[in-house]
Design a protein around this motif. Structure first.
Motif, PDB file in Angstrom:
ATOM      1  N   UNK A 114       0.825  -1.208   0.000  1.00 53.36           N
ATOM      2  CA  UNK A 114       0.000   0.000   0.000  1.00 53.36           C
ATOM      3  C   UNK A 114       0.865   1.267   0.000  1.00 53.36           C
ATOM      4  N   UNK A 115       1.832   1.325   0.905  1.00 55.51           N
ATOM      5  CA  UNK A 115       2.671   2.515   1.001  1.00 55.51           C
ATOM      6  C   UNK A 115       3.637   2.625  -0.172  1.00 55.51           C
ATOM      7  N   UNK A 116       4.068   1.469  -0.689  1.00 62.01           N
ATOM      8  CA  UNK A 116       4.973   1.482  -1.834  1.00 62.01           C
ATOM      9  C   UNK A 116       4.355   2.117  -3.063  1.00 62.01           C
ATOM     10  N   UNK A 117       3.029   2.013  -3.190  1.00 66.11           N
ATOM     11  CA  UNK A 117       2.333   2.605  -4.333  1.00 66.11           C
ATOM     12  C   UNK A 117       2.306   4.128  -4.259  1.00 66.11           C
ATOM     13  N   UNK A 118       2.710   4.673  -3.119  1.00 64.85           N
ATOM     14  CA  UNK A 118       2.731   6.129  -2.942  1.00 64.85           C
ATOM     15  C   UNK A 118       4.115   6.719  -3.160  1.00 64.85           C
ATOM     16  N   UNK A 119       5.105   5.851  -3.437  1.00 66.97           N
ATOM     17  CA  UNK A 119       6.485   6.317  -3.536  1.00 66.97           C
ATOM     18  C   UNK A 119       6.985   6.158  -4.968  1.00 66.97           C
ATOM     19  N   UNK A 120       7.389   7.253  -5.613  1.00 66.78           N
ATOM     20  CA  UNK A 120       7.939   7.142  -6.968  1.00 66.78           C
ATOM     21  C   UNK A 120       9.100   6.156  -7.012  1.00 66.78           C
ATOM     22  N   UNK A 121       9.229   5.467  -8.125  1.00 67.08           N
ATOM     23  CA  UNK A 121      10.231   4.422  -8.423  1.00 67.08           C
ATOM     24  C   UNK A 121       9.933   3.117  -7.682  1.00 67.08           C
ATOM     25  N   UNK A 122       9.440   3.206  -6.441  1.00 69.70           N
ATOM     26  CA  UNK A 122       9.093   1.992  -5.697  1.00 69.70           C
ATOM     27  C   UNK A 122       7.739   1.473  -6.159  1.00 69.70           C
ATOM     28  N   UNK A 123       6.904   2.350  -6.699  1.00 73.98           N
ATOM     29  CA  UNK A 123       5.524   2.037  -7.044  1.00 73.98           C
ATOM     30  C   UNK A 123       5.418   0.785  -7.924  1.00 73.98           C
ATOM     31  N   UNK A 124       6.317   0.664  -8.878  1.00 76.83           N
ATOM     32  CA  UNK A 124       6.277  -0.486  -9.789  1.00 76.83           C
ATOM     33  C   UNK A 124       6.949  -1.703  -9.170  1.00 76.83           C
ATOM     34  N   UNK A 125       8.129  -1.511  -8.599  1.00 83.00           N
ATOM     35  CA  UNK A 125       8.945  -2.634  -8.145  1.00 83.00           C
ATOM     36  C   UNK A 125       8.348  -3.379  -6.965  1.00 83.00           C
ATOM     37  N   UNK A 126       7.479  -2.721  -6.187  1.00 83.60           N
ATOM     38  CA  UNK A 126       6.913  -3.394  -5.011  1.00 83.60           C
ATOM     39  C   UNK A 126       6.048  -4.586  -5.411  1.00 83.60           C
ATOM     40  N   UNK A 127       5.593  -4.621  -6.666  1.00 80.95           N
ATOM     41  CA  UNK A 127       4.754  -5.729  -7.130  1.00 80.95           C
ATOM     42  C   UNK A 127       5.541  -7.025  -7.234  1.00 80.95           C
ATOM     43  N   UNK A 128       6.844  -6.922  -7.516  1.00 81.83           N
ATOM     44  CA  UNK A 128       7.657  -8.122  -7.726  1.00 81.83           C
ATOM     45  C   UNK A 128       7.784  -8.962  -6.457  1.00 81.83           C
ATOM     46  N   UNK A 129       8.235  -8.383  -5.323  1.00 84.11           N
ATOM     47  CA  UNK A 129       8.325  -9.219  -4.116  1.00 84.11           C
ATOM     48  C   UNK A 129       6.974  -9.721  -3.632  1.00 84.11           C
ATOM     49  N   UNK A 130       5.893  -8.964  -3.928  1.00 82.67           N
ATOM     50  CA  UNK A 130       4.556  -9.450  -3.553  1.00 82.67           C
ATOM     51  C   UNK A 130       4.241 -10.732  -4.312  1.00 82.67           C
ATOM     52  N   UNK A 131       4.603 -10.774  -5.595  1.00 80.80           N
ATOM     53  CA  UNK A 131       4.404 -11.982  -6.390  1.00 80.80           C
ATOM     54  C   UNK A 131       5.315 -13.101  -5.952  1.00 80.80           C
ATOM     55  N   UNK A 132       6.567 -12.756  -5.664  1.00 79.97           N
ATOM     56  CA  UNK A 132       7.534 -13.759  -5.211  1.00 79.97           C
ATOM     57  C   UNK A 132       7.049 -14.431  -3.930  1.00 79.97           C
ATOM     58  N   UNK A 133       6.462 -13.639  -3.029  1.00 87.54           N
ATOM     59  CA  UNK A 133       5.986 -14.163  -1.751  1.00 87.54           C
ATOM     60  C   UNK A 133       4.641 -14.867  -1.873  1.00 87.54           C
ATOM     61  N   UNK A 134       4.123 -14.979  -3.116  1.00 83.92           N
ATOM     62  CA  UNK A 134       2.817 -15.606  -3.348  1.00 83.92           C
ATOM     63  C   UNK A 134       1.705 -14.935  -2.539  1.00 83.92           C
ATOM     64  N   UNK A 135       1.782 -13.621  -2.434  1.00 83.09           N
ATOM     65  CA  UNK A 135       0.712 -12.876  -1.780  1.00 83.09           C
ATOM     66  C   UNK A 135      -0.571 -13.123  -2.558  1.00 83.09           C
ATOM     67  N   UNK A 136      -1.669 -13.513  -1.903  1.00 79.70           N
ATOM     68  CA  UNK A 136      -2.915 -13.772  -2.631  1.00 79.70           C
ATOM     69  C   UNK A 136      -3.299 -12.589  -3.524  1.00 79.70           C
ATOM     70  N   UNK A 137      -3.732 -12.895  -4.743  1.00 79.46           N
ATOM     71  CA  UNK A 137      -4.030 -11.840  -5.705  1.00 79.46           C
ATOM     72  C   UNK A 137      -5.061 -10.853  -5.162  1.00 79.46           C
ATOM     73  N   UNK A 138      -6.101 -11.358  -4.521  1.00 80.76           N
ATOM     74  CA  UNK A 138      -7.137 -10.480  -3.988  1.00 80.76           C
ATOM     75  C   UNK A 138      -6.581  -9.490  -2.983  1.00 80.76           C
ATOM     76  N   UNK A 139      -5.713  -9.977  -2.082  1.00 85.73           N
ATOM     77  CA  UNK A 139      -5.123  -9.096  -1.076  1.00 85.73           C
ATOM     78  C   UNK A 139      -4.171  -8.101  -1.733  1.00 85.73           C
ATOM     79  N   UNK A 140      -3.407  -8.572  -2.729  1.00 87.18           N
ATOM     80  CA  UNK A 140      -2.490  -7.680  -3.444  1.00 87.18           C
ATOM     81  C   UNK A 140      -3.260  -6.561  -4.131  1.00 87.18           C
ATOM     82  N   UNK A 141      -4.350  -6.913  -4.802  1.00 86.94           N
ATOM     83  CA  UNK A 141      -5.151  -5.902  -5.501  1.00 86.94           C
ATOM     84  C   UNK A 141      -5.813  -4.940  -4.523  1.00 86.94           C
ATOM     85  N   UNK A 142      -6.241  -5.457  -3.372  1.00 88.19           N
ATOM     86  CA  UNK A 142      -6.888  -4.604  -2.374  1.00 88.19           C
ATOM     87  C   UNK A 142      -5.939  -3.523  -1.881  1.00 88.19           C
TER      88      UNK A 142
END
Length: 200
Positions: A114-142
């Motif tokens: 959530x906070x990573x989406x508010x920070x320039x340059x981090x906004x995109x890259x934060x999605x990668x570790x979320x996927x790596x950690x198998x964060x549930x898609x619904x929770x990731x999208x929320x």
């Protein structure tokens, strides 16, 4: 650049805003700091409704997170790390960057998305570790939606509240945004040229 963004928005409307924000997340050619304030300004002229502007920007940006999320989810930590080892020079991403991002995600989890989406340059890259950690898609999208909505709304409302004053400063926006793009490209070239392969 400002003129190009404005033409896309005027010709494609909300779809153009969503498209630009999608591209900004997949491969940032134009910063959202230019896209959304300009879209907010166009809303003051009656070209679009401000809520439609915010919605289009949020949806486009959110869709742009998914390729990175699925990349991390499909390859896993070791796969992304191998990708960084083999092609990190061009991605300007080292294996240690992957390790650091994964460690941060493990420590902060949902809030980091959530906070990573508010920070320039981090906004995109934060999605990668979320996927790596198998964060549930619904929770990731929320949590991505919350951060993305706050970011796009703040930028769009800034342009909207400036209103007609935006026309006074827009002559400065294009050269400044072009300079920002030149700096980003220059930084990328610098990272590629100075990148060294890490030892395993």
């Amino acid at each position: 650049m400002e003129a190009f963004v404005q033409v896309i928005m005027q010709r494609l409307g909300p779809f153009g805003i969503g498209l630009l924000m999608f591209l900004e997340n997949v491969f940032p050619p134009i910063p959202s700091e230019l896209i959304m304030p300009l879209a907010g300004y166009l809303a003051t002229r009656g070209d679009m409704n401000i809520l439609v502007v915010i919605g289009a920007g949020t949806i486009g940006s959110l869709l742009g997170t998914l390729p990175w999320y699925y990349l991390g989810r499909r390859l896993g930590h070791h796969g992304v790390r191998r990708l960084a080892e083999n092609h990190g020079r061009w991605l300007t991403m080292s294996p240690s960057d992957v390790d650091a991002a994964s460690d941060r995600f493990k420590r902060h989890g949902n809030s980091s998305v959530m906070l990573g989406r508010l920070i320039p340059t981090v906004r995109t890259l934060i999605s990668v570790p979320a996927g790596v950690a198998n964060m549930p898609l619904g929770r990731f999208l929320l949590f991505s939606s919350i951060g993305t909505l706050l970011w796009t709304a703040a930028l769009a409302l800034a342009g909207y509240l400036l209103g007609q004053a935006y026309s006074t400063i827009q002559d400065y926006v294009d050269p400044v945004s072009t300079m920002v793009l030149i700096i980003l490209v220059g930084y990328y070239i610098y990272r590629v040229v100075t990148s060294k392969k890490e030892s395993k």
